[in-house]
Design an enzyme around this catalytic site. Structure first.
Site, mmCIF file in Angstrom:
data_model
loop_
_atom_site.group_PDB
_atom_site.id
_atom_site.type_symbol
_atom_site.label_atom_id
_atom_site.label_comp_id
_atom_site.label_asym_id
_atom_site.label_seq_id
_atom_site.Cartn_x
_atom_site.Cartn_y
_atom_site.Cartn_z
ATOM 1 N N LYS A 164 -44.592 7.106 1.577
ATOM 2 C CA LYS A 164 -44.238 6.942 -0.034
ATOM 3 C C LYS A 164 -44.981 5.749 -0.006
ATOM 4 O O LYS A 164 -45.421 5.030 -1.087
ATOM 5 C CB LYS A 164 -43.913 7.853 -0.461
ATOM 6 C CG LYS A 164 -43.753 9.682 -0.771
ATOM 7 C CD LYS A 164 -43.901 9.864 -1.413
ATOM 8 C CE LYS A 164 -43.076 11.737 -1.897
ATOM 9 N NZ LYS A 164 -42.450 12.205 -0.632
ATOM 10 N N CYS A 196 -39.207 17.725 -2.552
ATOM 11 C CA CYS A 196 -39.709 19.142 -1.494
ATOM 12 C C CYS A 196 -39.165 19.913 -2.020
ATOM 13 O O CYS A 196 -38.750 20.628 -0.501
ATOM 14 C CB CYS A 196 -40.084 18.672 -0.553
ATOM 15 S SG CYS A 196 -38.297 18.377 0.081
ATOM 16 N N ALA A 235 -36.558 5.332 0.180
ATOM 17 C CA ALA A 235 -37.841 5.496 0.598
ATOM 18 C C ALA A 235 -38.023 5.960 2.340
ATOM 19 O O ALA A 235 -39.454 6.208 2.387
ATOM 20 C CB ALA A 235 -38.388 4.173 0.510
ATOM 21 N N GLY A 239 -40.363 5.939 5.018
ATOM 22 C CA GLY A 239 -41.737 4.862 4.187
ATOM 23 C C GLY A 239 -43.207 5.554 4.059
ATOM 24 O O GLY A 239 -43.735 5.265 3.812
#
Length: 603
Positions: free
Chosen positions: A319, A519, A314, A317
């Protein structure tokens, strides 16, 4: 002689970056025009085998376009508005006010230094405001809370070059330069080299030190921090700076100060190749700067109010908070990361945005599924048991002269000097601690705070799971060097992601959803993972994605000369994933999204 051979080798390799030079030229730097030298025209280096792999995947022409696009930032900033606190219209209005004030100040500064015919301040502001930095709402259905702030570039910079007196220069590290191209300033730790006799307030040309090929196929900077730049063609770093000038700025310290201090602003960038607005500490809590594909990823997950959602990797943070916002902060969003400091980042961002539905844990995503150690089987666990299995960890840091100092041992405590109590800590020790901290906190320099550890979750306990997997990050922009990745390292990334996906499949309930994203432009971490997932878990199927602005995935397979085979998508599957091309019309980072529907699981 060794230094001469190294410079010649660099000249040969950099020669391919400039079309006007020929391989037969014995001395390319003698033929180079200064307008070509003092510009931004980088050539992205790749490992030879990786380059060959990507050319087979994309085609030579397409991969060339992708490589070129990766060296430049997107010419806009993408902002996610926190609609739980404000409105899109209000944010647009505030950004326009900030831009107006900045342009007014810039215009006033120019009036004091411009020798040309004076221009009214109001004329300068009004004529350029909307043209150079328009602010507008995203037109993609469902994304009306996304705002684009347009930048511009590449621009030609006038460096006042004179044949007998070149401009004074500063070379910055590649990481620093990539941040500067996105709108940041030049801070002291990022400066590698500087011209002689540079004083505070002087104008300097800023260029980049990019890794260069050396012996045995290794890559290295070849710059010792603090060296003096001569500005002449015999300078060992002269050729390396060709086409790598990212702008011009004013020094905030003298040369001696730059290499004596450990932190602070080194060069205030006054003219940039790419002009992108900075949003550092702007409208905190109301906006969050985020790449468009990342925002779309949260939408593709389609979280609903009251659901239980897991974000497996995560940090920092972005998303996670996007998911909680889409759920109107009603439900349960679990965010995990294996780094203490990154878990703190998630906590801090959630607090900044005013989100209460997020719970963050320190946990290795490869150990996401809780197992019963008594019989080796996976079992359901009650909420009371979960509480008992959660360990709270407290780390305390202190501040000395404005610098964060990591927790110290009993024999090396830091006390307030005003109290004159406790053991004395030498200035040498404080300097050592500052050096450890100057590049940001690492695993041994915790910034303090409380985080929760977790031993895993029960199978089938989440409605939706997002796996934004750690990857080679070969889609991030701007990128000035890519040769650190080899074919072997790319394959390792793919295997690592498969192991993480295996955990995600167990955690999501039948009828739930898994979204996988990266990505990177590497098919081995994208399409190959989709193939693995569909072939391994027959109850998974690709689902339609909304919104959809990315292109189709890659079909077929790849077989390398060493016999390694990589299977990609089959006909009919390519339109169910989204691949974002950095050279495409949307000017995004390179990104990939796949959405899986989880059917009835086998017993």
């Amino acid at each position: 002689m060794k230094g001469g051979r190294r410079v010649l080798l660099k000249a040969i390799n950099i020669n391919r970056s400039f079309s006007s030079r020929t391989s037969s030229s014995p001395s390319p730097i003698l033929l180079m025009d200064q307008s070509e030298r003092y510009c931004y025209n980088p050539s992205l280096y790749w490992n030879n085998q990786v380059e060959e792999y990507f050319i087979k995947a994309y085609g030579s022409e397409a991969f060339s376009r992708i490589s070129k696009a990766l060296t430049r930032p997107s010419c806009y900033s993408c902002i996610r508005v926190n609609t739980l606190r404000t409105t899109t219209e209000s944010v647009i209005e505030k950004i326009l006010e900030i831009q107006h004030e900045k342009k007014l100040q810039d215009a006033l500064n120019n009036l004091n230094t411009n020798d040309d015919k004076p221009v009214e301040v109001s004329e300068r502001v009004n004529s350029s405001n909307l043209e150079t930095n328009p602010v507008f709402k995203c037109q993609i259905p469902g994304l009306d809370y996304v705002v684009f702030v347009k930048g511009s570039g590449p621009h030609d910079i006038h460096y006042d070059y004179q044949q007998d007196r070149p401009p004074k220069e500063v070379i910055v590290s590649r990481k620093c330069a990539e941040a500067v191209l996105r709108g940041a300033q030049v801070y002291v730790p990022g400066i590698l080299a500087c011209s002689a006799h540079v004083e505070k307030g002087e104008k300097v040309a800023v260029s980049v030190g990019v890794e260069q090929p050396g012996r045995n196929g290794e890559w290295a900077i070849g710059i010792t921090r603090g060296i003096v730049l001569q500005g002449v063609k015999t300078d060992p770093q002269y050729i390396e700076r060709d086409g790598l000038y990212i702008g011009q700025g004013v020094t905030m310290l003298s040369r001696a100060g730059i290499f004596r201090d450990l932190s602070g602003l080194g060069v205030d960038m006054t003219d940039r190749v790419f002009r992108l607005p900075s949003f550092n500490d702007v409208l905190k809590g109301d906006i969050f700067l985020q790449n468009l594909p990342s925002i779309i990823t949260a939408h593709v997950l389609d979280p609903q109010e009251g659901e239980k959602v897991l974000d497996m990797c995560a940090a920092p943070g972005g998303k996670t908070t996007a998911i909680a916002s889409l759920m109107k902060d009603k439900g349960e969003v679990i965010a995990v990361d294996r780094s203490h400091n990154k878990v703190l980042e998630i906590h801090n961002l959630a607090e900044e945005l005013g989100l209460n539905s997020i719970t963050a844990y320190k946990m290795d995503a490869l150990k996401s599924v809780r197992k019963n150690n008594l019989n080796g089987t996976v079992t359901q666990t009650s909420s009371e048991d979960k509480a008992n299995h959660t360990i709270q960890e407290v780390e305390v840091a202190c501040v000395v002269n404005g610098d964060i100092v990591p927790p110290t041992t009993e024999g090396n405590k830091i006390y307030n000097e005003d109290t004159r109590k406790g053991p004395y800590t030498s200035k040498s020790e404080l300097r050592k601690q500052n050096r450890r901290m100057k590049n940001g906190p690492g695993k041994n320099q915790l910034t303090g705070g409380r985080v929760n550890k977790c031993e895993g979750f029960s199978p089938n306990s989440f409605d939706r799971v997002l796996l934004d997997a750690p990857c080679s990050a070969l889609g991030l922009r701007p990128r000035l060097f890519a040769a650190e990745e080899t074919v072997e390292s790319l394959r390792r990334h793919g295997k690592y992601q498969q192991r993480m996906f295996d955990q995600a499949v167990q955690l999501v309930r039948p009828g739930g959803v898994i979204v996988y994203s990266t990505c990177t432009i590497n098919p081995g971490e994208n399409e190959a993972l989709v193939r693995y997932a569909l072939d391994t878990y027959k109850f998974l199927s690709l689902a339609q994605q909304h919104p959809r602005i990315g292109g189709p995935g890659l079909l077929g397979r790849y077989e390398s000369s060493d016999g390694y085979v990589e299977e990609w998508l089959k006909p009919g599957e390519e339109g169910l994933v989204q691949r974002f091309d950095p050279s495409g019309p949307h000017d995004t980072i390179g990104f990939f999204i796949a959405k899986f529907y989880v059917g009835p699981k086998e017993a």
